[in-house]
Design a protein around this motif. Structure first.
Motif, PDB file in Angstrom:
ATOM      1  N   HIS A   1       0.853  -1.195   0.000  1.00  0.00           N
ATOM      2  CA  HIS A   1       0.000   0.000   0.000  1.00  0.00           C
ATOM      3  C   HIS A   1       0.885   1.241   0.000  1.00  0.00           C
ATOM      4  CE1 HIS A   1      -3.218  -2.665   1.315  1.00  0.00           C
ATOM      5  NE2 HIS A   1      -4.087  -1.695   1.059  1.00  0.00           N
TER       6      HIS A   1
ATOM      7  N   SER B   1       0.259   5.745  -0.230  1.00  0.00           N
ATOM      8  CA  SER B   1      -0.812   6.756  -0.290  1.00  0.00           C
ATOM      9  C   SER B   1      -0.413   7.974  -1.100  1.00  0.00           C
ATOM     10  CB  SER B   1      -1.160   7.238   1.126  1.00  0.00           C
ATOM     11  OG  SER B   1      -1.631   6.173   1.891  1.00  0.00           O
TER      12      SER B   1
ATOM     13  N   LYS C   1      -6.302   0.395 -12.501  1.00  0.00           N
ATOM     14  CA  LYS C   1      -7.471  -0.428 -12.170  1.00  0.00           C
ATOM     15  C   LYS C   1      -7.930  -0.114 -10.749  1.00  0.00           C
ATOM     16  CE  LYS C   1      -6.850  -2.462 -16.040  1.00  0.00           C
ATOM     17  NZ  LYS C   1      -7.639  -1.969 -17.163  1.00  0.00           N
TER      18      LYS C   1
ATOM     19  N   HIS D   1      -8.912  -1.097  -7.292  1.00  0.00           N
ATOM     20  CA  HIS D   1      -8.757  -2.288  -6.444  1.00  0.00           C
ATOM     21  C   HIS D   1      -9.904  -2.358  -5.439  1.00  0.00           C
ATOM     22  CE1 HIS D   1      -7.273  -5.019  -3.367  1.00  0.00           C
ATOM     23  NE2 HIS D   1      -6.404  -5.477  -4.242  1.00  0.00           N
ATOM     24  N   THR D   2     -10.071  -1.274  -4.661  1.00  0.00           N
ATOM     25  CA  THR D   2     -11.148  -1.239  -3.673  1.00  0.00           C
ATOM     26  C   THR D   2     -11.771   0.157  -3.662  1.00  0.00           C
ATOM     27  OG1 THR D   2      -9.976  -2.833  -2.282  1.00  0.00           O
ATOM     28  CG2 THR D   2     -11.733  -1.583  -1.235  1.00  0.00           C
ATOM     29  N   ASP D   3     -13.079   0.171  -3.748  1.00  0.00           N
ATOM     30  CA  ASP D   3     -13.804   1.438  -3.677  1.00  0.00           C
ATOM     31  C   ASP D   3     -14.931   1.231  -2.677  1.00  0.00           C
ATOM     32  OD1 ASP D   3     -14.984   3.864  -4.051  1.00  0.00           O
ATOM     33  OD2 ASP D   3     -15.337   3.634  -6.205  1.00  0.00           O
ATOM     34  N   ALA D   4     -14.668   1.634  -1.442  1.00  0.00           N
ATOM     35  CA  ALA D   4     -15.616   1.345  -0.370  1.00  0.00           C
ATOM     36  C   ALA D   4     -16.188   2.624   0.223  1.00  0.00           C
ATOM     37  CB  ALA D   4     -14.918   0.544   0.737  1.00  0.00           C
TER      38      ALA D   4
ATOM     39  N   MET E   1     -17.559   4.805   3.050  1.00  0.00           N
ATOM     40  CA  MET E   1     -17.313   4.709   4.501  1.00  0.00           C
ATOM     41  C   MET E   1     -18.162   5.727   5.249  1.00  0.00           C
ATOM     42  SD  MET E   1     -15.216   2.199   4.676  1.00  0.00           S
ATOM     43  CE  MET E   1     -14.801   2.230   6.401  1.00  0.00           C
ATOM     44  N   GLY E   2     -19.410   5.791   4.895  1.00  0.00           N
ATOM     45  CA  GLY E   2     -20.300   6.746   5.546  1.00  0.00           C
ATOM     46  C   GLY E   2     -20.421   7.989   4.685  1.00  0.00           C
TER      47      GLY E   2
ATOM     48  N   ARG F   1     -14.867   7.854   1.733  1.00  0.00           N
ATOM     49  CA  ARG F   1     -14.649   6.784   0.769  1.00  0.00           C
ATOM     50  C   ARG F   1     -13.212   6.274   0.885  1.00  0.00           C
ATOM     51  NH1 ARG F   1     -15.184   8.588  -5.556  1.00  0.00           N
ATOM     52  NH2 ARG F   1     -15.223   6.547  -6.563  1.00  0.00           N
ATOM     53  N   TRP F   2     -13.054   4.957   0.824  1.00  0.00           N
ATOM     54  CA  TRP F   2     -11.715   4.348   0.761  1.00  0.00           C
ATOM     55  C   TRP F   2     -11.525   3.901  -0.682  1.00  0.00           C
ATOM     56  CZ3 TRP F   2      -7.290   3.972   3.263  1.00  0.00           C
ATOM     57  CH2 TRP F   2      -6.398   2.952   2.933  1.00  0.00           C
TER      58      TRP F   2
ATOM     59  N   MET G   1      -6.001   9.178  -1.148  1.00  0.00           N
ATOM     60  CA  MET G   1      -6.399   9.574   0.202  1.00  0.00           C
ATOM     61  C   MET G   1      -6.919  11.005   0.220  1.00  0.00           C
ATOM     62  SD  MET G   1      -6.132   8.090   3.284  1.00  0.00           S
ATOM     63  CE  MET G   1      -4.644   7.146   3.594  1.00  0.00           C
ATOM     64  N   ALA G   2      -8.168  11.144   0.578  1.00  0.00           N
ATOM     65  CA  ALA G   2      -8.752  12.491   0.690  1.00  0.00           C
ATOM     66  C   ALA G   2      -8.128  13.227   1.870  1.00  0.00           C
ATOM     67  CB  ALA G   2     -10.253  12.377   0.881  1.00  0.00           C
TER      68      ALA G   2
END
Lengths: 145, 136
Positions: B7, B9, B29, B31-34, B36-37, B41-42, B58-59
């Motif tokens: 990882h 950032s 590509k 990888h992860t788009d989650a 989080m409230g 977003r992650w 990273m926001a």
């Protein structure tokens, strides 16, 4: 990779050919026509393209179609529709090629992607290194775990 | 013994805009788009041929990481082009440069032969800059 750098005008032609494939991958692309449009002999075109992109134009076209197929499968579009949309003539040849490249059948790929998205939605912290989750203040929220 | 990096950032001003830049322009590509409230977003992406290296977009937000106005300071530094986070690699620099320029990506330096290699510098949508070289 050891080689002379192609001259800038050669680069531009190869880039145009590559972008043509990127934009027209779903059509019945004749790679001979692309070589003609780039003002190369077919042999020269293939050799230069492979030097730059590490794939022949045909291999690159297949890669673009498979990558786009993945993206469509991820949107839950039916396999036969995906096959037609990305430019393959038959579902069986598409499925065979897809499996050879990704090690999964299109339907299995779609299923696995769906399951992973569901996991991300329900337990997102399983996908985030704890140090980051902690700094973001997410670990206190038990609904993420 | 440390064996791998998995990882890294990059601090970005806007994750939606960064998604457009890294995924639709650079061809990385997701990888992860989650989610989080609300508003959180992650989001991680990978270079096309490095699927196990997650680049976290990273926001920069007020919170535990950035306290007491640090987020605003960090945003200003990113906008000013303070940070150069990484060196990317391609097969052929001249061609990749032409293609990226055709996609509207800004370069601080065109392909240039330096004593250490052949290099160009490009800028992302936030202001972060990167070196781009080619495989030998």
């Amino acid at each position: 990779m050891t080689k002379e750098f192609p001259e800038i005008y050669l680069c531009k032609r190869i880039v145009q050919a590559k972008l043509f494939i990127d934009n027209h991958f779903s059509e019945d692309i004749d790679l001979n026509n692309i070589a003609d449009e780039a003002y190369f002999s077919k042999f020269h075109f293939i050799r230069l393209f492979k030097t730059i992109y590490a794939k022949t134009p045909h291999q690159y076209l297949i890669k673009v179609r498979i990558e786009n197929a993945k993206a469509l499968l991820e949107k839950n579009i039916p396999v036969n529709e995906v096959c037609n949309t990305v430019g393959f003539g038959s579902v069986s040849s598409f499925a065979e090629l897809f499996k050879r490249i990704t090690k999964l059948s299109p339907s299995k790929y779609q299923q696995q992607f769906k399951e992973r998205q569901e996991q991300i939605k329900t337990v997102p912290l399983q996908f985030i290194p704890n140090c980051f989750a902690e700094q973001k203040g997410w670990i206190q929220k038990s609904n993420f775990q | 013994m440390i064996t791998r990096l998995n990882h890294v950032s990059i601090f970005v001003l806007n994750q939606d805009s960064s998604y457009e830049f890294y995924v639709n322009k650079l061809g990385f590509k997701v990888h992860t788009d989650a989610p989080m409230g609300p508003g959180k977003r992650w989001l991680t992406v990978c270079p096309p041929e490095q699927p196990d290296l997650e680049i976290t977009l990273m926001a920069i937000e007020d919170g535990i990481m950035f306290k007491n106005g640090a987020a605003e300071q960090m945003r200003e530094l990113v906008k000013k082009g303070t940070f150069g986070f990484a060196v990317f690699e391609c097969y052929d620099l001249n061609t990749t440069y032409e293609e990226m320029k055709a996609k509207g990506i800004e370069f601080k330096k065109p392909p240039t032969k330096e004593f250490y290699g052949y290099e160009a510098l490009f800028v992302d949508d936030s202001g972060n800059w990167f070196s781009l070289g080619q495989k030998k």
